[in-house]
Design a protein around this motif. Structure first.
Motif, mmCIF file in Angstrom:
data_model
loop_
_atom_site.group_PDB
_atom_site.id
_atom_site.type_symbol
_atom_site.label_atom_id
_atom_site.label_comp_id
_atom_site.label_asym_id
_atom_site.label_seq_id
_atom_site.Cartn_x
_atom_site.Cartn_y
_atom_site.Cartn_z
ATOM 1 N N ASP A 1 -14.826 61.209 65.737
ATOM 2 C CA ASP A 1 -14.087 62.442 65.481
ATOM 3 C C ASP A 1 -12.884 62.566 66.407
ATOM 4 N N LYS A 2 -12.947 61.883 67.564
ATOM 5 C CA LYS A 2 -11.835 61.919 68.517
ATOM 6 C C LYS A 2 -10.756 60.939 68.067
ATOM 7 N N THR A 3 -9.513 61.291 68.332
ATOM 8 C CA THR A 3 -8.399 60.418 67.974
ATOM 9 C C THR A 3 -7.483 60.236 69.175
ATOM 10 N N VAL A 4 -6.649 59.207 69.089
ATOM 11 C CA VAL A 4 -5.676 58.909 70.125
ATOM 12 C C VAL A 4 -4.430 58.361 69.433
ATOM 13 N N GLU A 5 -3.279 58.629 70.038
ATOM 14 C CA GLU A 5 -2.051 58.076 69.494
ATOM 15 C C GLU A 5 -1.857 56.697 70.104
ATOM 16 N N TRP A 6 -1.785 55.678 69.256
ATOM 17 C CA TRP A 6 -1.658 54.302 69.704
ATOM 18 C C TRP A 6 -0.200 54.002 70.040
ATOM 19 N N GLU A 7 0.071 52.838 70.610
ATOM 20 C CA GLU A 7 1.393 52.449 71.082
ATOM 21 C C GLU A 7 2.465 52.466 69.984
ATOM 22 N N ASP A 8 2.053 52.211 68.753
ATOM 23 C CA ASP A 8 3.020 52.171 67.661
ATOM 24 C C ASP A 8 3.214 53.531 66.988
ATOM 25 N N GLY A 9 2.579 54.564 67.525
ATOM 26 C CA GLY A 9 2.756 55.914 67.000
ATOM 27 C C GLY A 9 1.688 56.363 66.022
ATOM 28 N N ARG A 10 0.818 55.451 65.588
ATOM 29 C CA ARG A 10 -0.256 55.830 64.661
ATOM 30 C C ARG A 10 -1.344 56.599 65.400
ATOM 31 N N THR A 11 -1.964 57.538 64.701
ATOM 32 C CA THR A 11 -3.110 58.264 65.241
ATOM 33 C C THR A 11 -4.364 57.590 64.712
ATOM 34 N N LEU A 12 -5.187 57.093 65.632
ATOM 35 C CA LEU A 12 -6.364 56.310 65.264
ATOM 36 C C LEU A 12 -7.606 56.898 65.910
ATOM 37 N N PRO A 13 -8.781 56.659 65.288
ATOM 38 C CA PRO A 13 -10.030 57.102 65.929
ATOM 39 C C PRO A 13 -10.264 56.301 67.204
ATOM 40 N N VAL A 14 -10.827 56.968 68.212
ATOM 41 C CA VAL A 14 -11.086 56.309 69.489
ATOM 42 C C VAL A 14 -12.574 56.407 69.814
#
Length: 84
Positions: free
Chosen positions: A32-45
């Protein structure tokens, strides 16, 4: 493969809290938690306790056990085996 029976397989960020390392891979595990990755995408973490960046075996901080001391302690506790 049968349709509609397999879990969703996609990009997931695994984050090692102890070492501060995050790596992107694909997995069926979601969060349910997400993080913004280096390329700008928001991905589950997914937060993990230990990874290769913090594991004592991989970092070279593993303790060497005193095998001789363990054998001697075993022999004191249970006695020596007689040669057959």
């Amino acid at each position: 493969m049968q349709h509609a029976i397999h879990p969703a397989y996609g990009p997931v960020v695994f984050r090692d809290k102890a070492a501060g390392l995050a790596f992107l891979t694909r997995s069926t595990l979601g969060s349910d938690k997400t993080v913004e990755w280096e390329d700008g995408r928001t991905l589950p973490v997914v937060d993990v306790e230990i990874s290769s960046a913090s594991h004592p075996f991989h970092t070279g901080t593993a303790r060497v056990l005193d095998a001789a001391g363990r054998v001697e302690r075993f022999e004191r506790r249970y006695g020596r085996r007689e040669a057959a």
